[in-house]
Structures are given as structure tokens and as C-alpha cells.
Design a protein around this motif. Sequence first.
Motif, short mmCIF file in Angstrom:
data_model
loop_
_atom_site.label_atom_id
_atom_site.label_comp_id
_atom_site.label_asym_id
_atom_site.label_seq_id
_atom_site.Cartn_x
_atom_site.Cartn_y
_atom_site.Cartn_z
N ASN A 87 -1.96 6.58 16.88
CA ASN A 87 -1.99 6.33 15.29
C ASN A 87 -1.19 5.18 15.53
O ASN A 87 -0.25 4.78 13.57
CB ASN A 87 -1.50 7.65 15.04
CG ASN A 87 0.18 8.39 15.05
OD1 ASN A 87 0.74 7.56 15.80
ND2 ASN A 87 0.53 8.49 14.37
N PRO A 89 -1.59 1.92 15.13
CA PRO A 89 -1.74 1.06 13.93
C PRO A 89 -1.30 0.97 13.26
O PRO A 89 -1.98 0.31 11.78
CB PRO A 89 -3.33 1.52 13.82
CG PRO A 89 -4.14 2.07 15.07
CD PRO A 89 -3.17 2.36 15.61
N TYR A 90 -1.11 2.68 12.46
CA TYR A 90 -0.63 2.84 11.04
C TYR A 90 0.74 3.43 10.95
O TYR A 90 1.42 3.53 9.99
CB TYR A 90 -1.58 4.41 10.96
CG TYR A 90 -2.72 4.33 11.47
CD1 TYR A 90 -3.63 3.04 10.57
CD2 TYR A 90 -3.37 4.89 12.24
CE1 TYR A 90 -5.21 3.50 10.63
CE2 TYR A 90 -4.83 4.38 12.51
CZ TYR A 90 -5.17 3.83 11.16
OH TYR A 90 -6.69 3.51 11.60
N GLN A 91 1.88 2.49 12.15
CA GLN A 91 3.31 3.08 12.30
C GLN A 91 3.86 1.63 12.36
O GLN A 91 3.21 0.35 12.38
CB GLN A 91 3.71 3.99 13.67
CG GLN A 91 3.28 4.85 13.23
CD GLN A 91 3.23 5.82 14.54
OE1 GLN A 91 2.89 5.64 15.60
NE2 GLN A 91 3.95 6.98 14.37
N THR A 160 4.81 5.47 8.35
CA THR A 160 4.44 5.01 6.97
C THR A 160 3.99 6.19 6.14
O THR A 160 2.70 6.77 6.37
CB THR A 160 3.12 3.63 6.73
OG1 THR A 160 4.00 3.15 8.22
CG2 THR A 160 2.63 3.33 6.07
N GLY A 192 -2.43 0.90 0.86
CA GLY A 192 -3.29 0.74 1.80
C GLY A 192 -3.14 2.92 3.09
O GLY A 192 -2.61 3.04 2.09
N GLN A 193 -3.19 2.22 4.67
CA GLN A 193 -3.06 3.76 5.09
C GLN A 193 -1.77 4.25 5.61
O GLN A 193 -1.18 2.85 5.66
CB GLN A 193 -4.25 3.30 6.19
CG GLN A 193 -5.31 2.64 6.21
CD GLN A 193 -6.30 2.39 7.58
OE1 GLN A 193 -5.63 2.58 8.38
NE2 GLN A 193 -7.15 1.75 7.38
N ASP A 194 -1.53 5.32 5.40
CA ASP A 194 -0.29 6.44 5.68
C ASP A 194 -0.63 6.44 7.27
O ASP A 194 -1.51 5.75 7.72
CB ASP A 194 0.00 7.10 4.90
CG ASP A 194 -0.74 8.69 5.11
OD1 ASP A 194 -1.29 8.53 6.03
OD2 ASP A 194 -1.14 9.14 4.04
N HIS A 195 0.29 6.98 7.88
CA HIS A 195 1.04 7.15 9.30
C HIS A 195 -0.58 8.61 9.62
O HIS A 195 -0.89 8.53 10.69
CB HIS A 195 1.76 7.04 9.39
CG HIS A 195 2.59 8.61 9.77
ND1 HIS A 195 2.59 9.36 7.72
CD2 HIS A 195 2.55 9.90 10.50
CE1 HIS A 195 3.38 11.02 8.31
NE2 HIS A 195 2.86 10.63 9.81
N GLN A 197 -3.36 8.41 9.31
CA GLN A 197 -4.64 8.01 9.66
C GLN A 197 -5.25 8.58 11.09
O GLN A 197 -5.89 8.52 12.00
CB GLN A 197 -5.29 6.87 9.34
CG GLN A 197 -5.10 6.13 7.74
CD GLN A 197 -6.94 6.07 7.68
OE1 GLN A 197 -7.35 6.29 8.06
NE2 GLN A 197 -6.78 6.15 5.86
N ILE A 206 -5.30 7.26 2.05
CA ILE A 206 -4.94 5.89 1.34
C ILE A 206 -4.40 6.41 0.17
O ILE A 206 -4.35 7.18 -0.30
CB ILE A 206 -5.83 5.22 0.88
CG1 ILE A 206 -6.62 4.63 2.42
CG2 ILE A 206 -6.01 4.43 0.28
CD1 ILE A 206 -7.86 3.94 2.09
N ASN A 240 -3.28 -1.57 7.31
CA ASN A 240 -1.97 -0.36 7.67
C ASN A 240 -1.30 -1.48 7.89
O ASN A 240 -1.29 -2.47 7.28
CB ASN A 240 -3.27 -0.18 9.49
CG ASN A 240 -3.20 -1.06 10.54
OD1 ASN A 240 -2.12 -2.34 10.44
ND2 ASN A 240 -4.63 -0.90 10.92
#
Length: 264
Positions: A87, A89-91, A160, A192-195, A197, A206, A240
Amino acid sequence: MPQTSKLLIAAMLVMAGCSSAAPATPSSPPVSAPPTQAAVKPAASPVASPSPSAVAAAKPAASPAASIVPSPSAAAAVASPSPAVDNSPYQSAVLFTGSATAGFTLQSTDISAGNTIPTMFTCVAPGGGTSPQLSWSGAPSNTQSYVLVEQDPDTPTPNTHWLVYNIPASVTQLAQGQPEEQPSLPNGAMQGQDHAQGIFAAFALIGYEGACPPPGAGPHHYTFQLFALDQMLPLQPGANINQLKAAMAGHIVGQTELVAPFSR
């Protein structure tokens, strides 16, 4: 010769004629006898009723993949655990850094800096918590948009929890309870996306994700950062954290933050 003798001789000649052979040339061609059932239905051939050895020769051997006993490689594939979920990409490897801009402040009627976050804004609350009210003032005069980032810095890689970007410069607050799973907000901002995801599909969110440290861990310090930018960002809704960070580079004209702890 007496008449009686003539009749006897004639009778003897007739009897002799009846016992003689059939004529050599019949008056009509003989009719062939109809074929028997055995003649109509041919005997079964070896192809129609193959022997067990013929069946074995005609049927290819089962491949290793179809074998009842799995091959060592197949057994290893079944036994091996599923790969760890990535994960990243979401951090973000680090929180955004920089000095607070003088006079630029972020405040909340729901959360006080340095004080424990109320339960209703955390994952302990029904539905995973709702977003708190936030407002700001004192942004630089050349501000064209705002970005709000909330992260938990006390995890190995900061998680995130909320991304809001392309907030118009005319907007100076976000009311409590912003919609989740809605990429665009009524004020024109984007979420946006949170972690979560990258963890499970059920948590592919989201919008706001409530503060949620591991049970029994020490307090995690949830950091709300607000950035003033000199432009709107060329991003679509649902970006992200790393996409947002890259787009913001070189466009930050002011920043401020609000930090509050939570543990469970």
C-alpha cells in the motif's frame, strides 16, 4: 396285349418318370434366399469394441497438472502464503516538512491542538468516524488554492487519513462531516485516497478515515496540515498521496498545521 397289361405298363412308366432327376435347365432363374440377420449386421470390429490395451494406447497419458498427486511445484504454490499487500502508493515516506507561515493558522471547533481527539472522529465511532470541522485564516495574498493533508506519523510509514486538494482560494473552512467515497465536494474541492486503499478492497476509501492507532499502543499524533498554493493542481479526483506531493512541489506559498493525539 390285353388292355389290363397296357394300363399296368403305363402306370409303371409314370412312376419311373416322377423319381428321375430335376431338369438341368430350370424354366426360371432361382430366387436367392433372404439374408439372415447375421448377414445384415456385420460382426463387431476391434475398433468398435477395443480391448483394454487398445484403449490405453488410444488415450494419452494424463499430464502432471491433471495428476491426482500434485507435483512438488504445485504443492509449493498451494502452501506458499499470499504476497504481502503493497500500500506504498497511498503513503508518504515522510510528512511534508517546512516552517509554519507567520499569521497563517488552522483551527477547529471539534479538535483542540494537543488534546485527545474526541471518539466521534475516530474509528471507534459507528461508521469509522466523521471528519471534524476545520477553518483557517491568514493565507498569503498570492494563494490560488489550498490542500489539506491528514497523516499519522507514528506508523512505520506515515498513514494518510485524509486528502483534500484544489480547495478554491475563496473557501476558508470545511464543515464537520464531509462526505466519504465522494471524489468531488460541493465547494469544488477534490478528495483523494487514504492509506486503506492498499489493504483490503472493503477499505478502499476516498475521503476521511478516522484516527485508528493499534489497540494498546501509545498515543498517535494525528497531524492536519494545510498548504496554500500559487495554482490549482493538474490532478483528477481520487489522487493518492505521492501524486499529490509531486504536483505540489514548487507551488507551496504557505503552510500551517494542527496536531492532536489519540489512543485506544
